[in-house]
Write an enzyme that holds these catalytic residues in place. Structure first.
Site, PDB file in Angstrom:
ATOM      1  N   CYS A   1      -8.597   7.258  -0.103  1.00  0.00           N
ATOM      2  CA  CYS A   1      -8.416   8.643   0.306  1.00  0.00           C
ATOM      3  C   CYS A   1      -8.639   8.701   1.810  1.00  0.00           C
ATOM      4  O   CYS A   1      -9.753   8.499   2.293  1.00  0.00           O
ATOM      5  CB  CYS A   1      -9.401   9.564  -0.407  1.00  0.00           C
TER       6      CYS A   1
ATOM      7  N   GLU B   1      -1.032  10.731   0.162  1.00  0.00           N
ATOM      8  CA  GLU B   1      -0.954   9.273   0.151  1.00  0.00           C
ATOM      9  C   GLU B   1       0.439   8.860   0.590  1.00  0.00           C
ATOM     10  O   GLU B   1       1.420   9.522   0.254  1.00  0.00           O
ATOM     11  CB  GLU B   1      -1.277   8.719  -1.236  1.00  0.00           C
TER      12      GLU B   1
END
Length: 270
Positions: free
Chosen positions: A2, A114
């Site tokens: 993350c 992402e």
């Protein structure tokens, strides 16, 4: 992993979702659609109030810096590298194990970004070519629109170069716990491109469902095996969709970054 996420909910909204008992208006943050490491972020934690006679844990909404600095660190410079802790080893790594047993938190988000690592790019990396095609960012969020509650850790670090009364004498920092990305199909997938989170990236932030919030936040729970059992990720709750490559620059910030594209941008991967 993350490395970027979105957090647009205000303290009043989060107070209702997490049953917050205490938060300071002066710690309110503006909506942030491009949260990057070292930024200040919201964290939900259970901890006794400072200087209170009643030492019971109180659920608080606190403002922390993303990038954990261990209490024993000589300087805070490594915090920017410690934004993620792996669920598989968080209980044994020196930088995280003490926080894992006593200083756990939930980091509320709308979802996370992402960047897909496609086959074409991997081939270029193997060949050692410098110029690589642009990666396509995806936004991953609960399919039902609920809060994305990321499992996290927090830590205190004392800057010994400053006096006790200095407002920056204490740093409170945090890290997001990550796990292996799901290989099962997304609850809602894009029309083209990745159909599972593992198609985008091999790791993902570990989301805690509401039935685990109280147990995760309870500082009285210190048994390692018990805590590790809470790190089993949920399955089949996410949707993912392509968003503008504008999110790739931390200078860009606004709700337009969450706008769903019909397909990957021209010239990007997947």
């Amino acid at each position: 992993m993350c490395g970027r996420y979105a957090s647009s909910r205000g303290p009043e909204d989060l107070a209702g979702i997490f049953e917050i008992e205490k938060w300071e208006p002066e710690e309110a943050l503006e909506p942030d659609y491009n949260v990057a490491p070292t930024k200040e972020v919201y964290a939900v934690l259970d901890r006794p109030l400072k200087d209170a006679e009643d030492r019971r844990p109180v659920r608080q909404l606190r403002k922390l810096k993303w990038g954990l600095v261990p209490s024993w660190a000589k300087t805070p410079e490594g915090g920017a590298r410690m934004i993620n802790a792996r669920a598989e080893t968080v209980h044994e790594k020196p930088s995280y194990r003490r926080a894992f047993t006593t200083r756990r938190c939930v980091l509320p988000a709308d979802g996370y970004y992402e960047w897909v690592t496609g086959e074409a790019e991997r081939e270029l990396e193997v060949e050692g070519k410098k110029k690589r095609p642009r990666k396509q960012p995806y936004f991953v969020t609960p399919a039902d629109g609920s809060v994305f509650a990321m499992a996290g850790l927090y830590e205190f670090w004392r800057d010994k170069t400053l006096p006790d009364e200095h407002p920056l004498a204490w740093w409170v920092t945090c890290s997001v716990i990550t796990t292996e990305a799901e290989t099962a199909p997304l609850a809602v997938g894009p029309k083209e491109g990745p159909q599972a989170l593992a198609d985008i990236h091999p790791r993902m932030p570990l989301m805690l469902t509401p039935d685990r919030w109280d147990a995760w936040l309870d500082p009285a729970r210190t048994d390692v095996d018990d805590l590790r059992s809470l790190l089993e990720p949920p399955h089949g709750l996410m949707r993912a969709y392509p968003v503008s490559t504008a999110v790739s620059s931390v200078k860009n910030n606004g709700p337009e970054l969450l706008k769903e594209l019909e397909g990957p941008e021209e010239g990007t991967l997947f």
